[in-house]
Scaffold this motif. Structure first.
Motif, short mmCIF file in Angstrom:
data_model
loop_
_atom_site.label_atom_id
_atom_site.label_comp_id
_atom_site.label_asym_id
_atom_site.label_seq_id
_atom_site.Cartn_x
_atom_site.Cartn_y
_atom_site.Cartn_z
N LYS A 178 0.58 -1.27 -0.72
CA LYS A 178 -0.12 -0.09 0.05
C LYS A 178 0.87 1.35 -0.09
O LYS A 178 0.73 2.50 -1.06
N LYS A 179 2.42 1.68 0.90
CA LYS A 179 2.96 2.65 0.88
C LYS A 179 3.61 2.96 -0.59
O LYS A 179 4.06 3.87 -0.77
N ARG A 180 3.81 1.59 -0.95
CA ARG A 180 4.64 1.08 -2.95
C ARG A 180 4.08 1.72 -3.75
O ARG A 180 4.47 3.33 -3.93
N ARG A 181 2.70 1.67 -3.91
CA ARG A 181 1.52 2.22 -4.18
C ARG A 181 1.33 3.96 -4.54
O ARG A 181 1.41 4.48 -5.14
N ARG A 182 1.44 3.95 -3.16
CA ARG A 182 1.27 5.40 -2.45
C ARG A 182 2.04 6.47 -3.63
O ARG A 182 2.43 7.58 -3.78
#
Length: 284
Positions: A178-182
């Motif tokens: 999720k952090k990577r996508r953001r």
């Protein structure tokens, strides 16, 4: 308990008193009250091995200490990868939930927070961490040798550690993705749009890792039953731990409800701990 068993208890009690005092002093000096959190996965293992060494490496006690070490090593690793430890031992990330607890009116005052830190965070939690380890003293000088029940309990213990590992690993991967996508500017779709994990064991329990953690220490206590074929006051440790997780899970769920609108539906559908059909239990 025999005099020999009480001797083991009191040795661990004095170690616990020193640890609790240091946690309070360091927490007050640094303002980081997660000192007990850093030791959560370590001190029960220490208490178990202190008793085992003092008792002359009794077979059942060695087994229990080894199992506790497996649990502690895994949980220490999981805590460390979340930034819980630093080469400056007094620093490291503070548990995010303490910031929410600090917002309670009575704890906004300096004296209120200091008393809470002393009584609950340092004293009560350290007593609990000792208490959950104390069933090991029942294995010393006991009338019943290691049996098939100990083998079954060891298998159950390791299975629960595996469940906790699986649950934490899925959570870790989910949050990192999720952090990577953001960070990459990619759209959050599917479960990432909700913001929280709801697959794998998280599909049938809101807190599968908490469920495993509580069950691990119930199994640890059952070794004492296998050793003495009776129930004594060491049962209180795992019961208090279960009560503590009731409050901890409610706090975590409250934070999730504030952050993620879809969490309320997830909370209605999925049981907090035990994976039973929630709708039937509630009569819906």
């Amino acid at each position: 308990m025999s005099d020999a068993q009480w001797s083991l208890v009191w040795t661990d009690v004095w170690v616990m008193v020193v640890i609790a005092a240091l946690c309070f002093i360091v927490g007050e000096i640094t303002g980081n009250v997660s000192q007990v959190d850093k030791l959560w996965s370590i001190v029960p293992v220490v208490y178990a091995w202190i008793a085992t060494v003092q008792a002359g490496f009794d077979g059942r006690m060695v087994l229990m200490s080894a199992l506790a070490t497996v649990w502690g090593a895994r949980l220490t690793y999981n805590f460390s990868r979340h930034g819980g430890y630093s080469w400056r031992f007094w620093s490291g990330a503070e548990d995010y939930r303490w910031a929410h607890v600090r917002e309670l009116p009575v704890l906004r005052m300096r004296v209120g927070w200091t008393l809470f830190d002393l009584v609950f965070i340092c004293a009560i939690q350290n007593v609990l961490l000792l208490w959950i380890a104390l069933p090991i003293v029942d294995a010393h000088d006991c009338p019943y040798p290691i049996s098939v029940w100990d083998v079954l309990l060891a298998v159950a213990f390791l299975a629960l550690v595996a469940l906790e590992t699986w649950s934490d690993q899925l959570q870790w991967r989910f949050q990192n993705e999720k952090k990577r996508r953001r960070a990459a500017g990619e759209p959050l779709t599917g479960p990432y749009a909700d913001g929280f994990i709801s697959t794998g064991p998280w599909a049938w329990s809101l807190h599968p890792n908490y469920l495993a953690e509580q069950s691990i220490w119930v199994v640890f206590w059952l070794f004492a039953v296998a050793a003495e074929h009776r129930v004594d006051w060491t049962l209180g440790g795992c019961l208090v731990l279960i009560a503590l997780f009731q409050g901890s899970s409610r706090l975590s769920e409250g934070i999730q409800l504030e952050k993620y609108p879809a969490y309320s539906d997830y909370q209605r559908r999925v049981p907090r701990f035990l994976p039973w059909p929630k709708a039937k239990v509630l009569g819906r």
